[in-house]
Design a protein around this motif. Sequence first.
Motif, PDB file in Angstrom:
ATOM      1  N   LEU A  61      20.926  22.157 115.721  1.00 44.30           N
ATOM      2  CA  LEU A  61      19.815  22.862 115.085  1.00 44.30           C
ATOM      3  C   LEU A  61      19.447  24.124 115.851  1.00 44.30           C
ATOM      4  CD1 LEU A  61      17.487  19.881 114.115  1.00 44.30           C
ATOM      5  CD2 LEU A  61      18.941  21.233 112.594  1.00 44.30           C
ATOM      6  N   ARG A  62      19.529  24.070 117.161  1.00 38.59           N
ATOM      7  CA  ARG A  62      19.236  25.263 117.977  1.00 38.59           C
ATOM      8  C   ARG A  62      20.230  26.373 117.657  1.00 38.59           C
ATOM      9  NH1 ARG A  62      18.922  23.370 124.136  1.00 38.59           N
ATOM     10  NH2 ARG A  62      18.410  25.557 124.452  1.00 38.59           N
ATOM     11  N   ARG A  63      21.503  26.034 117.573  1.00 31.39           N
ATOM     12  CA  ARG A  63      22.509  27.047 117.251  1.00 31.39           C
ATOM     13  C   ARG A  63      22.254  27.632 115.874  1.00 31.39           C
ATOM     14  NH1 ARG A  63      26.216  23.205 119.402  1.00 31.39           N
ATOM     15  NH2 ARG A  63      26.932  22.758 117.271  1.00 31.39           N
ATOM     16  N   GLY A  70      22.587  28.014 108.586  1.00 35.36           N
ATOM     17  CA  GLY A  70      21.906  27.217 107.577  1.00 35.36           C
ATOM     18  C   GLY A  70      20.990  26.150 108.124  1.00 35.36           C
ATOM     19  N   ALA A  71      20.572  26.257 109.392  1.00 28.41           N
ATOM     20  CA  ALA A  71      19.677  25.230 109.917  1.00 28.41           C
ATOM     21  C   ALA A  71      18.308  25.324 109.284  1.00 28.41           C
ATOM     22  CB  ALA A  71      19.554  25.369 111.437  1.00 28.41           C
ATOM     23  N   GLY A  72      17.930  26.525 108.817  1.00 24.96           N
ATOM     24  CA  GLY A  72      16.679  26.657 108.081  1.00 24.96           C
ATOM     25  C   GLY A  72      15.485  26.756 108.995  1.00 24.96           C
ATOM     26  N   PRO A  73      14.276  26.765 108.409  1.00 29.61           N
ATOM     27  CA  PRO A  73      13.063  26.934 109.182  1.00 29.61           C
ATOM     28  C   PRO A  73      12.750  25.735 110.032  1.00 29.61           C
ATOM     29  CG  PRO A  73      12.538  26.418 106.918  1.00 29.61           C
ATOM     30  CD  PRO A  73      14.025  26.630 106.985  1.00 29.61           C
ATOM     31  N   GLY A  74      11.978  25.944 111.070  1.00 28.25           N
ATOM     32  CA  GLY A  74      11.683  24.887 112.025  1.00 28.25           C
ATOM     33  C   GLY A  74      10.313  24.301 111.841  1.00 28.25           C
ATOM     34  N   LYS A  75      10.001  23.331 112.686  1.00 32.69           N
ATOM     35  CA  LYS A  75       8.732  22.625 112.615  1.00 32.69           C
ATOM     36  C   LYS A  75       7.634  23.414 113.270  1.00 32.69           C
ATOM     37  CE  LYS A  75       7.186  17.842 113.097  1.00 32.69           C
ATOM     38  NZ  LYS A  75       7.467  16.561 113.704  1.00 32.69           N
ATOM     39  N   GLY A  76       7.995  24.225 114.272  1.00 34.60           N
ATOM     40  CA  GLY A  76       7.045  25.185 114.802  1.00 34.60           C
ATOM     41  C   GLY A  76       6.083  24.644 115.826  1.00 34.60           C
ATOM     42  N   THR A  77       5.534  25.542 116.624  1.00 38.65           N
ATOM     43  CA  THR A  77       4.578  25.130 117.636  1.00 38.65           C
ATOM     44  C   THR A  77       3.291  24.631 117.033  1.00 38.65           C
ATOM     45  OG1 THR A  77       3.820  27.419 117.799  1.00 38.65           O
ATOM     46  CG2 THR A  77       5.495  26.733 119.341  1.00 38.65           C
ATOM     47  N   ALA A  78       3.077  24.876 115.754  1.00 39.17           N
ATOM     48  CA  ALA A  78       1.868  24.371 115.097  1.00 39.17           C
ATOM     49  C   ALA A  78       1.862  22.856 115.020  1.00 39.17           C
ATOM     50  CB  ALA A  78       1.754  24.957 113.693  1.00 39.17           C
ATOM     51  N   HIS A  79       2.999  22.205 115.344  1.00 39.64           N
ATOM     52  CA  HIS A  79       3.046  20.759 115.271  1.00 39.64           C
ATOM     53  C   HIS A  79       2.210  20.103 116.375  1.00 39.64           C
ATOM     54  CE1 HIS A  79       4.543  16.764 114.477  1.00 39.64           C
ATOM     55  NE2 HIS A  79       4.955  16.653 115.707  1.00 39.64           N
ATOM     56  N   ALA A  80       1.837  20.834 117.408  1.00 41.82           N
ATOM     57  CA  ALA A  80       1.128  20.225 118.539  1.00 41.82           C
ATOM     58  C   ALA A  80      -0.059  19.432 118.042  1.00 41.82           C
ATOM     59  CB  ALA A  80       0.676  21.302 119.508  1.00 41.82           C
ATOM     60  N   GLY A  81      -0.137  18.174 118.469  1.00 46.26           N
ATOM     61  CA  GLY A  81      -1.210  17.305 118.056  1.00 46.26           C
ATOM     62  C   GLY A  81      -0.906  16.552 116.809  1.00 46.26           C
ATOM     63  N   SER A 139      12.694  15.208 112.306  1.00 38.78           N
ATOM     64  CA  SER A 139      12.654  16.665 112.256  1.00 38.78           C
ATOM     65  C   SER A 139      13.680  17.310 113.174  1.00 38.78           C
ATOM     66  CB  SER A 139      11.261  17.167 112.650  1.00 38.78           C
ATOM     67  OG  SER A 139      10.280  16.745 111.739  1.00 38.78           O
ATOM     68  N   ALA A 140      14.026  16.628 114.273  1.00 46.11           N
ATOM     69  CA  ALA A 140      14.827  17.287 115.305  1.00 46.11           C
ATOM     70  C   ALA A 140      16.168  16.629 115.591  1.00 46.11           C
ATOM     71  CB  ALA A 140      14.020  17.341 116.615  1.00 46.11           C
ATOM     72  N   GLY A 141      16.350  15.364 115.199  1.00 42.35           N
ATOM     73  CA  GLY A 141      17.519  14.658 115.709  1.00 42.35           C
ATOM     74  C   GLY A 141      18.498  14.144 114.690  1.00 42.35           C
ATOM     75  N   LEU A 142      18.322  14.467 113.401  1.00 41.14           N
ATOM     76  CA  LEU A 142      19.201  13.867 112.397  1.00 41.14           C
ATOM     77  C   LEU A 142      20.167  14.890 111.814  1.00 41.14           C
ATOM     78  CD1 LEU A 142      16.698  11.410 110.690  1.00 41.14           C
ATOM     79  CD2 LEU A 142      17.990  11.197 112.824  1.00 41.14           C
ATOM     80  N   THR A 143      19.787  15.577 110.755  1.00 42.80           N
ATOM     81  CA  THR A 143      20.660  16.550 110.108  1.00 42.80           C
ATOM     82  C   THR A 143      19.887  17.821 109.808  1.00 42.80           C
ATOM     83  OG1 THR A 143      20.123  15.815 107.862  1.00 42.80           O
ATOM     84  CG2 THR A 143      21.947  14.679 108.984  1.00 42.80           C
ATOM     85  N   GLN A 146      20.804   9.945 122.785  1.00 43.00           N
ATOM     86  CA  GLN A 146      22.071   9.835 122.064  1.00 43.00           C
ATOM     87  C   GLN A 146      22.151  10.837 120.911  1.00 43.00           C
ATOM     88  OE1 GLN A 146      23.406   5.598 121.370  1.00 43.00           O
ATOM     89  NE2 GLN A 146      21.378   5.160 122.162  1.00 43.00           N
ATOM     90  N   LEU A 147      20.993  11.393 120.522  1.00 43.04           N
ATOM     91  CA  LEU A 147      20.938  12.357 119.425  1.00 43.04           C
ATOM     92  C   LEU A 147      20.720  13.784 119.914  1.00 43.04           C
ATOM     93  CD1 LEU A 147      18.696  10.240 117.019  1.00 43.04           C
ATOM     94  CD2 LEU A 147      21.193  10.468 116.973  1.00 43.04           C
ATOM     95  N   ASP A 148      20.790  14.010 121.217  1.00 48.67           N
ATOM     96  CA  ASP A 148      20.567  15.358 121.754  1.00 48.67           C
ATOM     97  C   ASP A 148      21.529  16.382 121.161  1.00 48.67           C
ATOM     98  OD1 ASP A 148      18.439  14.586 123.293  1.00 48.67           O
ATOM     99  OD2 ASP A 148      19.463  14.770 125.228  1.00 48.67           O
ATOM    100  N   ALA A 149      22.744  15.960 120.877  1.00 45.84           N
ATOM    101  CA  ALA A 149      23.719  16.912 120.312  1.00 45.84           C
ATOM    102  C   ALA A 149      23.239  17.454 118.972  1.00 45.84           C
ATOM    103  CB  ALA A 149      25.084  16.235 120.153  1.00 45.84           C
ATOM    104  N   ASN A 150      22.476  16.665 118.239  1.00 53.62           N
ATOM    105  CA  ASN A 150      21.951  17.144 116.961  1.00 53.62           C
ATOM    106  C   ASN A 150      20.854  18.185 117.159  1.00 53.62           C
ATOM    107  OD1 ASN A 150      23.707  15.363 115.756  1.00 53.62           O
ATOM    108  ND2 ASN A 150      22.163  13.778 115.417  1.00 53.62           N
TER     109      ASN A 150
END
Length: 339
Positions: A318-320, A328-339, A263-267, A310-314
């Motif tokens: 996404l942050r940018r 075009g990064a699109g919607p995020g995973k959101g704080t609802a992911h907790a747990g 979700s956070a480190g690939l594309t 090693q994937l922090d740059a990705n």
Amino acid sequence: MLALAEELRTAIESPGAPTAVRRGGDVAVALRRMLRRLAIDAPARPDLPPFRYNPGMPAAATGRALAGMHRRLHAHGPGLPGLLAAAFDRLGLGPTVPERRLAMLGAVLAHTTPAPPFHDARHTREVVADAIWLAAATPAPLRPDRALLLLAATIHDLGHDGGTNTRADARGRTRAIPFLLEDRSLALMQPAAAGLGLGRARWQDLVAVVRATDIGFRPALTALHDGLPGAAAALPAELARLARRGGARLVAALLADADVMASAGLTAASHRARSARLGAERGQKLTAADTLGFLEGLLGGRFISAAGRQLDANIETLRRGARCPSVGAGPGKGTAHAG
């Protein structure tokens, strides 16, 4: 294929193995579906990710390669059992080893239905694959620690109901209940772990590692991994074992990274696809603000382990994109992911 099919049948017949996860008899039904898939799955290839690690490859290229790995696994396999068998074989750990047998049992349990749109068997396979890659990129883990990582990655979301660890209590008050979903997964496996002779210390390590996937405790796990002053004392009692057990602490960091890596480190495309699945699970469309809440608020803008970093740059890409949605990064995973 026949050997793997027999290994799966033996696993679900383990002493203490549950016969149901979501509804009566669903474990046997899941096994029958998996056996049909085994006949058409491609074999694991040691020359491709997740088993192949290319040191020095830029983060963006690595992210593309791993995103392609997930597409290939989804379309052609191997499925979760084949992936686990190949990983354990590479460790020299055969079907009678308790960690492998429990992981195979967990693989069947992960395929029970009905499952939520995100926390399903596909997510489990993604986490296992990413954990294999992270371990390959980490020279330190000993063979027992790698086996623990494979087992923990397989069982960490068993029986997930699509919710989070924030629930209404008996008085109707909404509050965070630490490790609620993680302990549900562990409860499904504990009788079989005892029945197969998994040692007490090994089980306690597994409990701590799986509980550490409660994303609300990710900052505490990050501080512990980084060796910050006072980090061990700040851990909740349920995770204190990680301060004393270096191998389990590393496994917890690798698993926590594997849990969010796709979700956070690939594309950006990988991120969007998983955001859509999580949004369907939550019954809401996740936004760019959710992306920032996830990447910055929950992850702190970084991975925990050296391999993950090693994937922090990705993550930064996404942050940018979330700050400027036209990127075009699109919607995020959101704080609802907790747990």
